[in-house]
Every structure is written in structure tokens, then in C-alpha cells.
Design a protein around this motif. Structure first.
Motif, PDB file in Angstrom:
ATOM      1  N   GLY A   1       0.814  -1.220   0.000  1.00  0.00           N
ATOM      2  CA  GLY A   1       0.000   0.000   0.000  1.00  0.00           C
ATOM      3  C   GLY A   1       0.838   1.257   0.000  1.00  0.00           C
ATOM      4  N   ALA A   2       0.153   2.382  -0.270  1.00  0.00           N
ATOM      5  CA  ALA A   2       0.847   3.672  -0.326  1.00  0.00           C
ATOM      6  C   ALA A   2       1.094   4.238   1.068  1.00  0.00           C
ATOM      7  CB  ALA A   2       0.042   4.669  -1.150  1.00  0.00           C
ATOM      8  N   THR A   3       0.203   3.952   2.026  1.00  0.00           N
ATOM      9  CA  THR A   3       0.409   4.449   3.393  1.00  0.00           C
ATOM     10  C   THR A   3       1.763   3.955   3.902  1.00  0.00           C
ATOM     11  OG1 THR A   3      -1.977   4.180   3.706  1.00  0.00           O
ATOM     12  CG2 THR A   3      -0.678   4.598   5.682  1.00  0.00           C
TER      13      THR A   3
ATOM     14  N   ILE B   1       4.671   5.714   2.127  1.00  0.00           N
ATOM     15  CA  ILE B   1       4.911   7.068   2.654  1.00  0.00           C
ATOM     16  C   ILE B   1       5.695   6.966   3.972  1.00  0.00           C
ATOM     17  CG2 ILE B   1       3.752   9.106   3.635  1.00  0.00           C
ATOM     18  CD1 ILE B   1       1.403   8.387   1.579  1.00  0.00           C
TER      19      ILE B   1
ATOM     20  N   TYR C   1      -3.849  14.262   4.302  1.00  0.00           N
ATOM     21  CA  TYR C   1      -4.186  12.869   4.608  1.00  0.00           C
ATOM     22  C   TYR C   1      -3.688  12.539   6.022  1.00  0.00           C
ATOM     23  CZ  TYR C   1      -4.704   7.873   3.966  1.00  0.00           C
ATOM     24  OH  TYR C   1      -5.078   6.572   4.112  1.00  0.00           O
TER      25      TYR C   1
ATOM     26  N   TYR D   1       0.080  11.416   7.446  1.00  0.00           N
ATOM     27  CA  TYR D   1       1.365  12.102   7.211  1.00  0.00           C
ATOM     28  C   TYR D   1       2.022  12.584   8.515  1.00  0.00           C
ATOM     29  CZ  TYR D   1      -0.233  12.823   2.272  1.00  0.00           C
ATOM     30  OH  TYR D   1      -0.691  12.691   0.996  1.00  0.00           O
TER      31      TYR D   1
ATOM     32  N   ASN E   1       0.367  16.238  -2.279  1.00  0.00           N
ATOM     33  CA  ASN E   1      -0.615  15.233  -2.694  1.00  0.00           C
ATOM     34  C   ASN E   1      -1.477  15.812  -3.816  1.00  0.00           C
ATOM     35  OD1 ASN E   1      -3.751  14.181  -1.237  1.00  0.00           O
ATOM     36  ND2 ASN E   1      -2.500  13.015  -2.663  1.00  0.00           N
TER      37      ASN E   1
ATOM     38  N   ASN F   1      -6.609  14.577  -1.633  1.00  0.00           N
ATOM     39  CA  ASN F   1      -7.557  14.092  -0.646  1.00  0.00           C
ATOM     40  C   ASN F   1      -7.435  15.030   0.557  1.00  0.00           C
ATOM     41  OD1 ASN F   1      -9.062  12.673   1.205  1.00  0.00           O
ATOM     42  ND2 ASN F   1      -7.737  10.874   1.273  1.00  0.00           N
TER      43      ASN F   1
ATOM     44  N   ASP G   1       2.718  12.242  -3.157  1.00  0.00           N
ATOM     45  CA  ASP G   1       1.667  11.236  -2.993  1.00  0.00           C
ATOM     46  C   ASP G   1       0.730  11.387  -4.183  1.00  0.00           C
ATOM     47  OD1 ASP G   1      -0.637   9.843  -2.397  1.00  0.00           O
ATOM     48  OD2 ASP G   1      -0.721  10.468  -0.303  1.00  0.00           O
TER      49      ASP G   1
ATOM     50  N   VAL H   1      -1.417   8.955  -5.370  1.00  0.00           N
ATOM     51  CA  VAL H   1      -2.258   7.753  -5.411  1.00  0.00           C
ATOM     52  C   VAL H   1      -3.484   7.919  -6.313  1.00  0.00           C
ATOM     53  CG1 VAL H   1      -1.535   6.859  -3.139  1.00  0.00           C
ATOM     54  CG2 VAL H   1      -3.607   8.229  -3.301  1.00  0.00           C
ATOM     55  N   TYR H   2      -3.965   9.172  -6.477  1.00  0.00           N
ATOM     56  CA  TYR H   2      -5.158   9.378  -7.328  1.00  0.00           C
ATOM     57  C   TYR H   2      -4.779   9.824  -8.742  1.00  0.00           C
ATOM     58  CZ  TYR H   2      -7.515   8.992  -2.866  1.00  0.00           C
ATOM     59  OH  TYR H   2      -7.964   8.526  -1.649  1.00  0.00           O
TER      60      TYR H   2
ATOM     61  N   SER I   1      -0.719   3.784  -5.403  1.00  0.00           N
ATOM     62  CA  SER I   1      -1.521   2.704  -4.840  1.00  0.00           C
ATOM     63  C   SER I   1      -2.338   2.047  -5.947  1.00  0.00           C
ATOM     64  CB  SER I   1      -2.481   3.275  -3.793  1.00  0.00           C
ATOM     65  OG  SER I   1      -3.372   2.292  -3.355  1.00  0.00           O
TER      66      SER I   1
ATOM     67  N   LYS J   1      -6.532   2.450  -5.897  1.00  0.00           N
ATOM     68  CA  LYS J   1      -7.352   3.484  -6.524  1.00  0.00           C
ATOM     69  C   LYS J   1      -7.466   3.301  -8.029  1.00  0.00           C
ATOM     70  CE  LYS J   1      -6.660   4.755  -2.584  1.00  0.00           C
ATOM     71  NZ  LYS J   1      -7.428   5.095  -1.447  1.00  0.00           N
TER      72      LYS J   1
ATOM     73  N   LYS K   1      -4.372  -3.729  -0.609  1.00  0.00           N
ATOM     74  CA  LYS K   1      -3.252  -3.018   0.026  1.00  0.00           C
ATOM     75  C   LYS K   1      -1.943  -3.290  -0.723  1.00  0.00           C
ATOM     76  CE  LYS K   1      -3.028  -0.732   3.130  1.00  0.00           C
ATOM     77  NZ  LYS K   1      -3.235   0.731   3.361  1.00  0.00           N
TER      78      LYS K   1
HETATM   79  N1  PMP Z   1      -2.556   8.775   0.229  1.00  0.00           N
HETATM   80  C1  PMP Z   1      -3.795   9.276   0.087  1.00  0.00           C
HETATM   81  C2  PMP Z   1      -3.947  10.720  -0.233  1.00  0.00           C
HETATM   82  C3  PMP Z   1      -4.901   8.472   0.254  1.00  0.00           C
HETATM   83  O1  PMP Z   1      -6.121   8.982   0.130  1.00  0.00           O
HETATM   84  C4  PMP Z   1      -4.701   7.119   0.569  1.00  0.00           C
HETATM   85  C5  PMP Z   1      -5.919   6.322   0.885  1.00  0.00           C
HETATM   86  N2  PMP Z   1      -6.150   5.341   0.252  1.00  0.00           N
HETATM   87  C6  PMP Z   1      -3.408   6.624   0.679  1.00  0.00           C
HETATM   88  C7  PMP Z   1      -2.353   7.489   0.521  1.00  0.00           C
HETATM   89  C8  PMP Z   1      -3.102   5.215   1.049  1.00  0.00           C
HETATM   90  O2  PMP Z   1      -3.253   4.275   0.074  1.00  0.00           O
HETATM   91  P1  PMP Z   1      -3.163   2.712   0.427  1.00  0.00           P
HETATM   92  O3  PMP Z   1      -4.555   2.273   0.700  1.00  0.00           O
HETATM   93  O4  PMP Z   1      -2.569   2.087  -0.781  1.00  0.00           O
HETATM   94  O5  PMP Z   1      -2.297   2.568   1.626  1.00  0.00           O
END
Ligand code: PMP
Ligand code: GLN
Length: 389
Positions: free
Chosen positions: A102-104, A107, A128, A131, A173, A177, A205, A207-208, A236, A239, A247
């Protein structure tokens, strides 16, 4: 002998956030009150048939053991080819891409790779919610800079004022988000002006990245040669293919940065779910479904047209992401957290209070709706919201 009591208050606090992340809180409240969940960002519709078939096949055909530490070579090559075709950028699959859970996680790992105690990191708020805790878990200090409502553009003078000799990084980002704002090419140039001549690292970031609407496009940090040299770009698959529960994501960074990233990654997760990597390697580039931005733009438009019959205020339609911000000043004077709880319990629609995206919980009386939902989910949610007047 007397039993020794170990109090959790003796444990290192590690970060300053109190309570539980808003996404867990609101999804649990939605379930408890049988509310329609437009809070946490996840799609409620089926994924591509080919992708689920590939996942099953991967497990059946025996791809069930550890993948290489940086990620399956086939997946990293597919990611590199995909970026080449979409952005025209060359990425070295071996030296610049690391697959992550996952991206979380990506990061957090990037922060952990670069931060020393006492370093400062500029964070654009609303941000988000992981962070700032991630920065603080590394003993570093988050320096929040507010984006400018209602368009949530970056005020570059404020960013310049936030930079000190201790600034180690800035996290940005786009698409954003929770606001749905997107960066123009000029924003990246402005960032380059700010960091030029410093040792500031950029965490982008993105992800979108594939969720940009109305014929606009995402500009990636990878397209900016000067910034790319000092950046971790984080992605990620959740998305892109509507698989948030898988994940799985990845980090793209220059070779020396990637080495620093893997130095941490090898001892935190080591590697990522093999069947999922295998399925994505086969699917990426062979995906024939309608592009996700068109699917999501249609959902945004449908949701916004329905919301016209409610007292919510839409300052501007989301330009990207899964999310639409709305004002509720014509409905209630409650603080946004209390309003979101009330809306969940009494009206049956769960949302996210935007104050959750500020370190000091700044309350502009805004909530965030996730529109990445089936048409009937959106219809039912708005039919409930219409009770508001
Ligand atoms: N960064 C942002 C801005 C998000 O909205 C999200 C939420 N999904 C993530 C990171 C994390 O992505 P992941 O579910 O792949 O951990
Ligand atoms: N990114 C999702 C959101 O903003 C949630 C991710 C999470 O639950 N941690 O709603």
C-alpha cells in the motif's frame, strides 16, 4: 507474588495524534447505525472479472511463496512500461521501483528512510491523516501550511515562509484528498523554485493520479526532471483497479533514494503478497475496462446533480480523486465532527469531517463525501439527505 501491572502510558507515545483514525471511526459508526457509508474512501462495486480470475489463478498455480524483496520483476517491468506509455518517462524497473503493501506504508517508509530527529517536514493542510503521525514517529517535526479555500490552491509565499535550515522534506498530494484539487504544471515549477539550492526531499503522494476529470490531466513529479532527482513518488493500485483491500502500491525514486527506501523496507515488510503481485503484473497493460477516470467522473456528476436538491453547498466540483467537499452551513451550526456523527445516526449517511485533516482540527464546517459508489448507493444516500430540507 504480586502481579506487575504494565501501564500503556509507559509506552512511547511516538506521535501526537489522539484517538483512532477518522476512517476507522466513521466506518464503524456507519456499520453500527446501518448508515450508507460515504465516509472512508473505497469503491462498493465489483472489480474487473479478469483481475479476480488472475488472482485465483496465481494462487492455484502455486505463486504462494515470498516474492523478491523489491517486488516481482514482472510487476516492476509492467509498472515501468505503463509509465512510459502514459507519461513518456523512462523508469529503471530494477533500480527505481519498489512494490509495497500500500501507499500508506510507502509514505511511512520514505519518511523513515530520510528523517533524523529534529528535522522539519512541510505538510500542506488539509492533509491525509497519516502524514503527520508518520513524521512524528521518526522524531521529526511537521510544519503545517494551509491551502487556500475554497479552491485549495497552494499559497507559495506561505510555503517559502515555512522553509528553515532544518527543513528536510515536503509532502505534497495531487489529486488531493480530501479537496479534489489538482496541481498544474506551474505548481511543480513553483515547488522547484522553492527547493532549488536546498537539500529538501519531495514526497509526491500521487495515489489518485488516474482520477482526474473534465479532460484535465495529472502532472507527475516524474515528468519534472529537476524535481524527480529529489523525489519519492508514491502510488496505490487500490485506486486504479478499485482494490483498496488488496493493500498494494509502489514507490518510484532515483536509484540512491530507492536504496535508502529498501534499506528500511527489507526489515519492515520485506516483500508483498505474491499472488496479488502476480495478478497485477498480468493485468497491467492488458486491462480493457473503461478508464477509471471516466467511471468516476460519471459518478461525481451523478452525485452532484442529485445533491442540488439538498441544502449542501458545493463550492466547486472535485477536479480529481474520490471525494467531494461540501458545506453544511444552511443545515446546522454544529462543529463538523458532531455534524458528521449526527448525520450518520439521524439521517443514515456517513461522511468525513474535514477538521480531521488538520493537526489543530481547524473546523471550517465542511464534510467530505466519497462518491466512488454504485449508482444505487448514491441514489439512496441522497434520498436520505433530501430529508434535510
Ligand atoms: N494517500 C492518500 C492521499 C490516500 O487517500 C490514501 C488512501 N487510500 C493513501 C495514501 C493510502 O493508500 P493505500 O490504501 O494504498 O495505503
Ligand atoms: N484513503 C482513504 C480515505 O481517505 C482511507 C484509507 C484508510 O482508511 N486509511 O478515505
Amino acid at each position: 507474588m504480586e502481579n506487575t501491572i504494565i501501564s500503556p502510558f509507559e509506552f512511547a507515545a511516538k506521535h501526537s495524534a489522539t484517538g483512532t483514525t477518522i476512517f476507522a471511526v466513521m466506518s464503524a459508526l456507519a456499520a453500527q447505525h446501518n448508515a450508507i457509508n460515504l465516509s472512508q474512501g473505497f469503491p462498493d462495486f465489483h472489480i474487473d472479472e479478469q483481475l479476480s480470475r488472475l488472482l485465483g489463478e496465481a494462487a492455484r498455480e502455486g505463486h504462494n511463496q515470498y516474492a523478491p524483496m523489491p517486488g516481482l520483476p514482472a510487476l516492476r517491468q509492467a509498472i515501468a512500461a505503463n509509465f512510459k506509455s502514459r507519461y513518456g518517462v523512462d523508469i529503471d524497473a530494477d533500480k527505481e521501483i519498489t512494490v509495497t503493501p500500500g501507499a500508506t506504508y510507502a509514505i511511512y517508509t520514505a519518511f523513515t528512510a530520510i528523517l533524523q530527529p529534529g528535522d522539519e517536514v512541510v505538510v500542506l493542510e488539509p492533509a491525509y491523516d497519516s502524514y503527520i503521525p508518520n513524521i512524528e514517529m521518526n522524531g521529526a517535526i511537521a510544519v503545517p501550511v494551509s491551502l487556500s479555500a475554497p479552491g485549495f490552491e497552494v499559497d507559495w509565499n506561505k510555503v517559502k515562509d515555512a522553509i528553515t535550515p532544518r527543513t528536510r522534506a515536503i509532502i505534497i498530494n495531487t489529486p488531493h484528498n480530501p479537496t479534489g484539487a489538482i496541481w498544474s504544471k506551474e505548481d511543480w515549477d513553483q515547488l522547484a523554485d522553492v527547493v532549488r539550492g536546498t537539500k529538501i526531499v519531495v514526497l509526491a503522494d500521487e495515489v489518485y493520479e488516474q482520477l482526474v476529470f473534465d479532460g484535465q490531466r495529472h502532472y507527475s513529479v516524474l515528468e519534472h526532471p529537476e524535481l524527480r532527482e529529489r523525489s519519492f513518488a508514491l502510488y496505490s493500485f487500490g485506486k486504479v483497479f478499485n482494490i483498496t483491500g488488496w493493500k498494494i502500491g509502489y514507490c518510484i525514486a532515483p536509484p540512491a533514494f530507492t536504496q535508502a527506501f529498501r534499506r528500511i523496507h527489507q526489515f519492515v515488510s520485506f516483500t508483498v503478497n505474491t499472488p496479488a503481485q502476480y495478478a497485477l503484473a498480468m493485468h497491467l497493460g492488458n486491462d480493457t475496462a473503461t478508464p477509471v477516470h471516466l467511471v468516476m467522473q460519471q459518478k461525481r456528476d451523478h452525485f452532484l446533480s442529485l445533491l442540488k436538491d439538498t441544502p449542501f453547498t458545493i463550492f466547486q466540483p472535485a477536479k480529481g480523486s474520490y471525494f467531494q467537499i461540501a458545506g453544511y452551513e444552511r443545515i446546522s451550526g454544529l462543529p463538523d465532527m458532531e455534524f458528521a456523527e449526527w448525520l450518520t445516526k439521524e439521517i443514515g449517511v456517513a461522511t468525513i469531517p474535514v477538521s480531521a485533516f488538520y493537526k489543530n482540527k481547524k473546523d471550517d464546517k465542511l464534510i467530505r463525501f466519497c462518491f466512488a459508489k454504485k449508482e444505487e448507493t448514491l441514489n439512496e444516500a441522497v434520498s436520505r439527505l433530501k430529508k434535510l430540507g
